[in-house]
Design an enzyme around this catalytic site. Sequence first.
Site, PDB file in Angstrom:
ATOM      1  N   ASP A  31      11.216 -14.619  -2.106  1.00 52.87           N
ATOM      2  CA  ASP A  31      11.398 -13.162  -2.145  1.00 52.87           C
ATOM      3  C   ASP A  31      11.745 -12.759  -3.573  1.00 52.87           C
ATOM      4  O   ASP A  31      12.543 -13.429  -4.232  1.00 52.87           O
ATOM      5  CB  ASP A  31      12.546 -12.775  -1.194  1.00 52.87           C
ATOM      6  N   ASN A  32      11.176 -11.663  -4.056  1.00 51.35           N
ATOM      7  CA  ASN A  32      11.496 -11.252  -5.435  1.00 51.35           C
ATOM      8  C   ASN A  32      12.751 -10.371  -5.494  1.00 51.35           C
ATOM      9  O   ASN A  32      13.155  -9.949  -6.575  1.00 51.35           O
ATOM     10  CB  ASN A  32      10.304 -10.538  -6.093  1.00 51.35           C
ATOM     11  N   GLY A  36      14.450  -6.654  -1.017  1.00 50.77           N
ATOM     12  CA  GLY A  36      15.250  -7.512  -0.153  1.00 50.77           C
ATOM     13  C   GLY A  36      16.651  -7.719  -0.712  1.00 50.77           C
ATOM     14  O   GLY A  36      16.961  -7.324  -1.842  1.00 50.77           O
ATOM     15  N   ASP A  50       8.059 -14.135  -7.319  1.00 51.12           N
ATOM     16  CA  ASP A  50       7.096 -13.091  -7.000  1.00 51.12           C
ATOM     17  C   ASP A  50       5.800 -13.740  -6.534  1.00 51.12           C
ATOM     18  O   ASP A  50       5.421 -14.796  -7.042  1.00 51.12           O
ATOM     19  CB  ASP A  50       6.845 -12.264  -8.272  1.00 51.12           C
ATOM     20  N   TYR A 140      -1.352   2.472   2.991  1.00 48.47           N
ATOM     21  CA  TYR A 140      -0.549   1.343   3.476  1.00 48.47           C
ATOM     22  C   TYR A 140      -1.251   0.637   4.642  1.00 48.47           C
ATOM     23  O   TYR A 140      -1.461  -0.585   4.621  1.00 48.47           O
ATOM     24  CB  TYR A 140       0.838   1.842   3.901  1.00 48.47           C
ATOM     25  N   PHE A 168       5.080  -1.978  16.026  1.00 50.87           N
ATOM     26  CA  PHE A 168       5.272  -0.542  16.159  1.00 50.87           C
ATOM     27  C   PHE A 168       6.562  -0.212  15.391  1.00 50.87           C
ATOM     28  O   PHE A 168       6.720  -0.702  14.278  1.00 50.87           O
ATOM     29  CB  PHE A 168       5.166  -0.138  17.641  1.00 50.87           C
ATOM     30  N   ASP A 284       1.498  12.018   9.955  1.00 53.68           N
ATOM     31  CA  ASP A 284       2.169  11.496  11.147  1.00 53.68           C
ATOM     32  C   ASP A 284       1.315  11.716  12.401  1.00 53.68           C
ATOM     33  O   ASP A 284       1.055  12.862  12.775  1.00 53.68           O
ATOM     34  CB  ASP A 284       3.512  12.224  11.362  1.00 53.68           C
TER      35      ASP A 284
HETATM   36  N1  UFG Z   1      11.105  11.642  11.261  1.00 56.95           N
HETATM   37  C1  UFG Z   1      11.780  12.856  11.264  1.00 56.95           C
HETATM   38  N2  UFG Z   1      12.743  13.046  10.320  1.00 56.95           N
HETATM   39  C2  UFG Z   1      13.075  12.123   9.394  1.00 56.95           C
HETATM   40  C3  UFG Z   1      12.383  10.876   9.400  1.00 56.95           C
HETATM   41  C4  UFG Z   1      11.393  10.691  10.355  1.00 56.95           C
HETATM   42  O1  UFG Z   1      11.514  13.740  12.069  1.00 56.95           O
HETATM   43  O2  UFG Z   1      13.952  12.382   8.562  1.00 56.95           O
HETATM   44  C5  UFG Z   1      10.081  11.425  12.291  1.00 56.95           C
HETATM   45  C6  UFG Z   1       8.723  11.105  11.701  1.00 56.95           C
HETATM   46  O3  UFG Z   1       8.023  12.272  11.393  1.00 56.95           O
HETATM   47  C7  UFG Z   1       8.107  10.295  12.832  1.00 56.95           C
HETATM   48  C8  UFG Z   1       9.292   9.593  13.491  1.00 56.95           C
HETATM   49  O4  UFG Z   1      10.446  10.307  13.046  1.00 56.95           O
HETATM   50  O5  UFG Z   1       7.536  11.165  13.771  1.00 56.95           O
HETATM   51  C9  UFG Z   1       9.424   8.150  13.071  1.00 56.95           C
HETATM   52  O6  UFG Z   1       9.363   8.091  11.651  1.00 56.95           O
HETATM   53  P1  UFG Z   1       9.656   6.766  10.818  1.00 56.95           P
HETATM   54  O7  UFG Z   1       9.488   7.116   9.381  1.00 56.95           O
HETATM   55  O8  UFG Z   1      10.930   6.162  11.268  1.00 56.95           O
HETATM   56  O9  UFG Z   1       8.513   5.772  11.296  1.00 56.95           O
HETATM   57  P2  UFG Z   1       6.922   5.948  11.275  1.00 56.95           P
HETATM   58  O10 UFG Z   1       6.491   6.018  12.700  1.00 56.95           O
HETATM   59  O11 UFG Z   1       6.478   7.037  10.398  1.00 56.95           O
HETATM   60  O12 UFG Z   1       6.463   4.602  10.557  1.00 56.95           O
HETATM   61  C10 UFG Z   1       6.830   3.310  10.990  1.00 56.95           C
HETATM   62  C11 UFG Z   1       6.882   2.384   9.790  1.00 56.95           C
HETATM   63  C12 UFG Z   1       5.536   2.291   9.141  1.00 56.95           C
HETATM   64  C13 UFG Z   1       4.528   1.890  10.158  1.00 56.95           C
HETATM   65  C14 UFG Z   1       4.581   2.779  11.376  1.00 56.95           C
HETATM   66  C15 UFG Z   1       3.698   2.264  12.438  1.00 56.95           C
HETATM   67  O13 UFG Z   1       7.811   2.872   8.853  1.00 56.95           O
HETATM   68  O14 UFG Z   1       5.585   1.332   8.118  1.00 56.95           O
HETATM   69  O15 UFG Z   1       5.889   2.839  11.886  1.00 56.95           O
HETATM   70  O16 UFG Z   1       3.889   2.975  13.610  1.00 56.95           O
HETATM   71  F1  UFG Z   1       3.299   1.969   9.616  1.00 56.95           F
END
Ligand code: UFG
Length: 327
Positions: A31-32, A36, A50, A140, A168, A284
């Site tokens: 791990d770099n 982490g 790295d 991503y 998920f 989203d």
């Molecule tokens: N959300 C809010 N307010 C915030 C942060 C998030 O309403 O301050 C909402 C987002 O819009 C989303 C939900 O909460 O609807 C979950 O958001 P997260 O950022 O926690 O997670 P994501 O579902 O966007 O993404 C996560 C990982 C990604 C991955 C994805 C796959 O962070 O790396 O799940 O489902 F790609």
Amino acid sequence: MNVLITGGAGYIGSHVVLELSKTNHNIIVYDNLQKGHRGAVLAGKLIVGDLNDTDKLEHVCREYDIQGVMHFAADSLVGESMKDPAKYYKNNVGNAINLLEVMRKNGIKYMVFSSTAAVYGEPDRIPITEETLTNPTNVYGRTKLVIEEMLKDYDRAYGMKFITLRYFNASGADPSGQIGEDHSPETHLIPLVLYTALGKRESISIFGTDYPTRDGTCIRDYIHVSDLAQAHILALEALLAGSESKIYNLGNGEGYSVREVIDMVKKVTGRDFKVNESERRPGDPAILVASSAKARKELGWKPQYGDLQKIIETAWNWHKNNPDGFK
Ligand code: UFG
């Protein structure tokens, strides 16, 4: 077996290291430490390096006689990936090529690969199975899908075996309270709501209240990080037992809305805080819920922390005792 864990000091990697330490495998973390934390690695040997340092990586693989790899190291912020795709192609795809080449040259045949539900984009049906069309809506997710395709080609041509795990929404913390989630910057819903409960933030914003869901907010499938960790161990065992290369979804199969998450945090913490409604966050999808029937059937995976309350209780236990994370 001697297992190299790239990104083993990160959130998911460190939980896998802890679970793997309960088996008889030998752990070498690579791990770099850019994202982490040294303090998150509770077992095995940590080597700070790295993945773009091919000489060092190769040296480590030889010195420790590595026979299998779990590959977590990656950049994973959706928004950042759209603004700086070069960083994501270099760090995710480029470094995966380095790693695969070192594996190939050194006869390392097995890899468990950390992928994401982001490969599906906006799915056309729920729950999402491994056969659901992949159509990432961000860079991503695209980099992870490119790597998945590379793995298939390396299997076809060189007989290397891969189990790809599409996570998920990873969440929660090890029930022992020793390690947990500590991102900087933090963008994930559950830790942000917990920081709000702790008073480290003034309020939490709900990104969008006009989605076609039961309460208008996005629905996600939150899966406990220790359950994810278990799946990695089962995947490694399956590879060692001669499994073909496979892809598995890892989720609970149950979705919770943003409002439900916030309400559950209020219930678990017993604290009230300010909630704002704001605009949608670009990119989203409305609903992401997994079918993990394949992982349950073929790997014998049984998540232990299925309900949201348990997930948030373990996360709260970590955050309230470590309000500044690993610092
Ligand atoms: N959300 C809010 N307010 C915030 C942060 C998030 O309403 O301050 C909402 C987002 O819009 C989303 C939900 O909460 O609807 C979950 O958001 P997260 O950022 O926690 O997670 P994501 O579902 O966007 O993404 C996560 C990982 C990604 C991955 C994805 C796959 O962070 O790396 O799940 O489902 F790609």
